[in-house]
Structure formats: C-alpha cells, structure tokens
Write a protein that holds these residues in place. Structure first.
Motif, PDB file in Angstrom:
ATOM      1  N   SER A   3       0.809  -1.210   0.000  1.00  0.00           N
ATOM      2  CA  SER A   3       0.000   0.000   0.000  1.00  0.00           C
ATOM      3  C   SER A   3       0.846   1.265   0.000  1.00  0.00           C
ATOM      4  O   SER A   3       0.409   2.313  -0.429  1.00  0.00           O
ATOM      5  N   SER A   4       2.089   1.153   0.504  1.00  0.00           N
ATOM      6  CA  SER A   4       2.937   2.327   0.594  1.00  0.00           C
ATOM      7  C   SER A   4       3.987   2.368  -0.515  1.00  0.00           C
ATOM      8  O   SER A   4       4.848   3.239  -0.526  1.00  0.00           O
ATOM      9  N   SER A   5       3.948   1.404  -1.426  1.00  0.00           N
ATOM     10  CA  SER A   5       4.908   1.383  -2.519  1.00  0.00           C
ATOM     11  C   SER A   5       4.670   2.557  -3.458  1.00  0.00           C
ATOM     12  O   SER A   5       3.524   2.938  -3.706  1.00  0.00           O
ATOM     13  N   PRO A   6       5.756   3.142  -3.990  1.00  0.00           N
ATOM     14  CA  PRO A   6       5.583   4.240  -4.946  1.00  0.00           C
ATOM     15  C   PRO A   6       4.827   3.760  -6.173  1.00  0.00           C
ATOM     16  O   PRO A   6       5.085   2.668  -6.681  1.00  0.00           O
ATOM     17  N   ARG A   7       3.901   4.578  -6.629  1.00  0.00           N
ATOM     18  CA  ARG A   7       3.043   4.178  -7.750  1.00  0.00           C
ATOM     19  C   ARG A   7       3.225   5.047  -8.991  1.00  0.00           C
ATOM     20  O   ARG A   7       3.239   4.546 -10.104  1.00  0.00           O
ATOM     21  N   THR A   8       3.311   6.353  -8.790  1.00  0.00           N
ATOM     22  CA  THR A   8       3.400   7.248  -9.938  1.00  0.00           C
ATOM     23  C   THR A   8       4.848   7.363 -10.412  1.00  0.00           C
ATOM     24  O   THR A   8       5.780   6.975  -9.702  1.00  0.00           O
ATOM     25  N   VAL A   9       5.007   7.914 -11.604  1.00  0.00           N
ATOM     26  CA  VAL A   9       6.355   8.118 -12.143  1.00  0.00           C
ATOM     27  C   VAL A   9       7.184   8.967 -11.187  1.00  0.00           C
ATOM     28  O   VAL A   9       8.343   8.662 -10.894  1.00  0.00           O
ATOM     29  N   GLU A  10       6.573  10.034 -10.684  1.00  0.00           N
ATOM     30  CA  GLU A  10       7.292  10.940  -9.779  1.00  0.00           C
ATOM     31  C   GLU A  10       7.683  10.253  -8.471  1.00  0.00           C
ATOM     32  O   GLU A  10       8.787  10.451  -7.951  1.00  0.00           O
ATOM     33  N   GLU A  11       6.782   9.445  -7.940  1.00  0.00           N
ATOM     34  CA  GLU A  11       7.064   8.729  -6.694  1.00  0.00           C
ATOM     35  C   GLU A  11       8.178   7.705  -6.888  1.00  0.00           C
ATOM     36  O   GLU A  11       9.069   7.552  -6.039  1.00  0.00           O
ATOM     37  N   ILE A  12       8.132   6.997  -8.003  1.00  0.00           N
ATOM     38  CA  ILE A  12       9.156   5.981  -8.277  1.00  0.00           C
ATOM     39  C   ILE A  12      10.512   6.652  -8.503  1.00  0.00           C
ATOM     40  O   ILE A  12      11.543   6.162  -8.022  1.00  0.00           O
ATOM     41  N   PHE A  13      10.514   7.782  -9.198  1.00  0.00           N
ATOM     42  CA  PHE A  13      11.780   8.487  -9.426  1.00  0.00           C
ATOM     43  C   PHE A  13      12.339   9.033  -8.115  1.00  0.00           C
ATOM     44  O   PHE A  13      13.562   9.004  -7.891  1.00  0.00           O
ATOM     45  N   LYS A  14      11.469   9.510  -7.245  1.00  0.00           N
ATOM     46  CA  LYS A  14      11.913   9.991  -5.937  1.00  0.00           C
ATOM     47  C   LYS A  14      12.550   8.854  -5.141  1.00  0.00           C
ATOM     48  O   LYS A  14      13.587   9.033  -4.488  1.00  0.00           O
ATOM     49  N   ASP A  15      11.935   7.679  -5.197  1.00  0.00           N
ATOM     50  CA  ASP A  15      12.471   6.493  -4.529  1.00  0.00           C
ATOM     51  C   ASP A  15      13.835   6.124  -5.117  1.00  0.00           C
ATOM     52  O   ASP A  15      14.788   5.851  -4.390  1.00  0.00           O
ATOM     53  N   TYR A  16      13.921   6.144  -6.447  1.00  0.00           N
ATOM     54  CA  TYR A  16      15.173   5.840  -7.132  1.00  0.00           C
ATOM     55  C   TYR A  16      16.273   6.803  -6.713  1.00  0.00           C
ATOM     56  O   TYR A  16      17.394   6.399  -6.377  1.00  0.00           O
ATOM     57  N   SER A  17      15.964   8.095  -6.734  1.00  0.00           N
ATOM     58  CA  SER A  17      16.957   9.130  -6.406  1.00  0.00           C
ATOM     59  C   SER A  17      17.480   8.977  -4.982  1.00  0.00           C
ATOM     60  O   SER A  17      18.675   9.126  -4.729  1.00  0.00           O
ATOM     61  N   ALA A  18      16.561   8.685  -4.052  1.00  0.00           N
ATOM     62  CA  ALA A  18      16.961   8.549  -2.651  1.00  0.00           C
ATOM     63  C   ALA A  18      17.834   7.308  -2.460  1.00  0.00           C
ATOM     64  O   ALA A  18      18.881   7.374  -1.785  1.00  0.00           O
ATOM     65  N   ARG A  19      17.434   6.190  -3.034  1.00  0.00           N
ATOM     66  CA  ARG A  19      18.253   4.971  -2.918  1.00  0.00           C
ATOM     67  C   ARG A  19      19.619   5.184  -3.564  1.00  0.00           C
ATOM     68  O   ARG A  19      20.651   4.748  -3.041  1.00  0.00           O
TER      69      ARG A  19
END
Length: 237
Positions: A3-19
């Motif tokens: 339920s808390s996994s990034p879903r949108t392009v922006e959310e996934i990119f934010k996750d990618y950038s942070a990792r």
C-alpha cells in the motif's frame, strides 16, 4: 508494504533518487566504512540503498521471492582479490542494475509512455558508476578568474537547466551557465539548485555542492586553491 509502494512516475523516481544517493554515499564519502563492512570471511553480503538515503551492507532477504529485487550477492568475496578502485567500480555497476530493477519493479503497472518518461528522468542523472569513477559528463566549466569567489556565481537548477540568478557576480557567467547543463556534483551526483552554492576542485576540476563537502560561501572566499576530499585523501595516502 504494497500500500505504501511508490506508484506514480514521480514517486518511483523519488524512490530511485533517494536509494541512489545512499549508494553513492556508501561508495564515496563513507567508502572506508563500507569497505570495512565487506569482510570476505562473512557470508554473502549485499549493498542496499533505502528511500531515506541511507545505505546498509546486509545479508539478503530470507523470504522467497523477496519483497524487492535483490542486489548483487557476495560483493564482499571479491573485495581482497582485486584492486580497491576496480572493486568499487564493479559494485557501482551492480548497484546501477539493482536501482533500475527496483524502479521498474515498482513501475510494472505503468503504461508505455510512463515507463519511457521514468527512464528518461533516471537517465538524466549520472549513474552510480559514473559518479564513483568520475566519468560523469562535465563540460565547459566556468573560468575561475578570481579564485573561489567566482564559484559562488555558478549555480543551477536541480534539473540541470540554468535559471536566472540575481546573485551572479558577473553577467558574463550567464552564458557559462547555459553550457553547463551536464555538470553534476562529484559527491552526490545530483544537479544544482539555483539557490545552492557549489565549489570546484582546483586539482581535479570536479564540482561539488558546498553542503556535500562542508564548504560555505564564506569559507570559499578564504580559499585560494581548493582541494576536494578525494584529492586531499590521495595526497595523504
């Protein structure tokens, strides 16, 4: 976690950038700590980057299949069998592969155009490998005519595109800014926000966010010849 996994392009990119930031830090500024944790006598170890920009050397997840794609297993086994720089570069390559795997795992439900946009956003950042090896594209660096004072004039937006900057000491630098769209921080690999100060190493000519190397504009004013942490460390060795 679903339920808390990034879903949108922006959310996934934010996750990618942070990792990615966490992995870059492990392989650059925290490299001695990272190196010491990768003991070849231990079991298969992995390098993880987390959404809070932290990193961790740990055993792989026990559940099968794992919650996320796994990083490369056993990075510690090759540590003492090859040159340190080459080993770090190898870990960086595998880290890039893992980052893409995680992002496209999250992006499995995206449509074709969204996946294309996600990859384009990811591709605008230098890879972990490029940061670790210093191969990220840097071109047309501004001419430093008055020591580190002029470095305060060279700032840019986070997407790499120049913005108008009222703090420019010399209007001529506006032309230089337009030529620096591919300049990235030698520490975190990120682009430059127009409100952030950055400084160039007079030795290796790589550029850094001031905050990444703990140099303020005031400190820079007093530095005639700046050496980045990497160059300073090489001199000590």
């Amino acid at each position: 976690m679903a339920s808390s996994s990034p879903r949108t392009v922006e959310e996934i990119f934010k996750d990618y950038s942070a990792r990615r930031s966490g992995l870059v830090r492990a392989l650059t500024y925290d490299v001695d700590d990272f190196y010491s944790q990768c003991d070849p006598d231990k079991e298969n170890l992995c390098l993880y980057g987390y959404p809070n920009e932290a990193w961790e050397v740990a055993l792989p997840a026990e559940e099968v299949p794992p919650e996320l794609p796994e990083p490369a297993l056993g990075i510690n086994f090759a540590r003492d069998g090859m040159n340190r720089k080459d080993w770090l570069s190898l870990v960086a390559v595998h880290s890039d592969c893992w980052l893409l795997s995680v992002s496209f795992y999250f992006g499995a439900r995206l449509n074709r155009n969204e996946r294309k946009r996600l990859f384009s956003m990811i591709n605008d950042l230098p890879t972990v490998f490029e940061v670790v090896t210093g191969r990220q594209p840097i071109k047309d660096k501004p001419t430093v005519e008055s020591g580190s004072k002029s470095r305060n004039s060279t700032k840019r937006s986070i997407d790499g595109q120049p913005r108008s900057n009222p703090k420019l000491a010399d209007e001529n630098y506006e032309e230089d800014e337009e030529e620096q769209g591919d300049t990235f921080c030698g520490s975190c690999g990120g682009g430059y926000n127009s409100d952030e100060f950055w400084i160039g190493c007079d030795n290796c000519e790589r550029w850094y966010h001031g905050k990444c190397v703990k140099i303020t504009p005031a400190k820079a004013e007093l530095i005639k010849f700046y050496k980045c942490p990497s160059c300073t460390k090489k001199v000590r060795q």
